[in-house]
Design an enzyme around this catalytic site. Structure first.
Site, PDB file in Angstrom:
ATOM      1  CG  ASP A 118      12.080 -33.260   1.575  1.00  0.00           C
ATOM      2  OD1 ASP A 118      12.527 -34.381   1.864  1.00  0.00           O
ATOM      3  OD2 ASP A 118      12.021 -32.342   2.407  1.00  0.00           O
ATOM      4  CD  GLU A 142       3.909 -30.843   2.118  1.00  0.00           C
ATOM      5  OE1 GLU A 142       4.967 -30.453   1.583  1.00  0.00           O
ATOM      6  OE2 GLU A 142       3.906 -31.510   3.165  1.00  0.00           O
ATOM      7  CE1 TYR A 190       8.047 -33.635  -0.076  1.00  0.00           C
ATOM      8  CE2 TYR A 190       6.995 -31.578  -0.747  1.00  0.00           C
ATOM      9  CZ  TYR A 190       7.362 -32.477   0.240  1.00  0.00           C
ATOM     10  OH  TYR A 190       7.021 -32.239   1.531  1.00  0.00           O
TER      11      TYR A 190
END
Length: 350
Positions: A144, A45, A126
């Site tokens: 996102d 991520e 996020y």
DNA sequence: GAGACGTGGTC
DNA sequence: TGACCAAGTCT
């Protein structure tokens, strides 16, 4: 005023689509498989922030091979991690990555809640939601740029970004299921990257087409965005100082542009203005060419100059780096381009 | 809230 | 070919 209620079957339709069409990715558990290692989810991520899947794949492979778990990464040197990150961009991510790894190692494991994850450097709204949902199966509203686009179209949200963020998040919340929220988040992102694309969306292949308020109304115009600003063009110089098979490298200031990265010495150019043109030592400099490189907020025309047979000492802090191992120095792309030019100029002289 | 912060791929 | 864009965060 009648509120438009989303079809309660939206998550079911999307998950059914995901069960058939999920992309196989190195950091992802396929539908039905157990949740992946939180370390791998977190690492992926961070790497994927503003970065394409294709660009991330080789870096993810290299990092997980070299540092298989968060303890290994916590024990790595800043220097090694920065060099391994070179070329991926947004280098504050690498600086924060090591800090976060050490923090997590100290804790004895990753926090499992959004709030806990949010405390890690480099983890924003996020990323905290994504890790909580994907690695820990928590319900979280994961928003996102893909989700923004899908939701803006699905509910025909006409307000321009960034003002529309609040409405988009509220709409995303209304369609996020309690179960499989990690799969749901990844399904929304897959849908955004493969079907509900920025230009020319493939509505004919979309599992949510029947529910989409923008279908048939130019969905590609959503979400509406503010116009881009013109990037200023700056001029600067970088200096290749060579001696006995080595080149002089410096380390950039820890914060700011390319912060903490190894680099060629330069004349102080920045987003704010041109460089001074002054070389780090007096002598006969040779022009090796110009690199044009585009950053997020400006363009730089970097003139590369080379100097052979430098004295043993160059003013300022730096290190003599063996040219045949330059790829291990971890130069950011701008300086890797400059180094290529300088070396090509050297070949022409022979 | 708006600007800083990289890079490579796409159409 | 160049503008746009990508699984954002921090200040």
């Amino acid at each position: 005023m009648t509120a438009t209620r989303p079809d309660p079957e939206i998550p079911a339709k999307l998950l059914a689509w995901y069960d058939k069409h999920a992309r196989a990715l190195p950091w992802r558990a396929m539908p039905g498989e157990p949740a992946p290692d939180p370390y791998r989810v977190w690492l992926s991520e961070i790497m994927l922030q503003q970065t394409t899947v294709a660009a991330v794949k080789p870096y993810f492979a290299a990092f997980t091979q070299r540092w298989p778990d968060v303890a290994a990464l916590a024990n790595a040197s800043d220097e090694d991690v920065m060099a391994a990150w070179a070329g991926l961009g947004y280098y504050s991510r690498a600086r924060n990555l090591v800090k976060a790894a050490r923090f997590v190692a100290e804790l004895g494991g990753f926090p499992e809640t959004e709030e806990g994850l949010r405390a890690l450097p480099g983890v924003g709204d996020y990323t905290a939601a994504a890790i909580a949902a994907i690695a820990f199966g928590r319900r979280a509203v994961v928003v996102d740029a893909n989700v923004e686009r899908v939701v803006a179209r699905l509910f025909a949200i006409e307000e321009p970004l960034p003002g529309a963020r609040k409405a988009i998040r509220a709409a995303a919340d209304r369609i996020t299921p309690d179960e499989r929220s990690g799969d749901f988040a990844q399904a929304m992102m897959d849908l955004g990257s493969r079907i509900c694309t920025p230009r020319a969306p493939r509505c004919d292949a979309c599992p949510l087409a029947a529910d989409c308020a923008a279908r048939g109304h130019d969905p590609q115009r959503l979400p509406v965005k503010a116009p881009k600003k013109v990037k200023p063009v700056r001029r600067g110089r970088a200096f290749w100082i060579e001696r006995e098979g080595c080149v002089w490298l410096v380390q950039r200031a820890p914060e700011g542009m390319l912060g903490g990265m190894r680099a060629l010495p330069d004349d102080g150019w920045s987003a704010a203005g041109d460089g001074s043109g002054e070389p780090p030592l007096v002598g006969a400099w040779q022009e090796a060419g110009v690199v044009r490189h585009t950053f997020t907020h400006f363009v730089i025309g970097l003139s590369v100059r080379r100097y052979d047979g430098a004295p043993a000492t160059v003013s300022g802090k730096g290190e003599w780096w063996p040219i045949d191992r330059l790829d291990e120095a971890g130069l950011p792309t701008l300086f890797a381009k400059a180094a290529r030019l300088a070396r090509a100029a050297s070949e022409r002289l022979l």
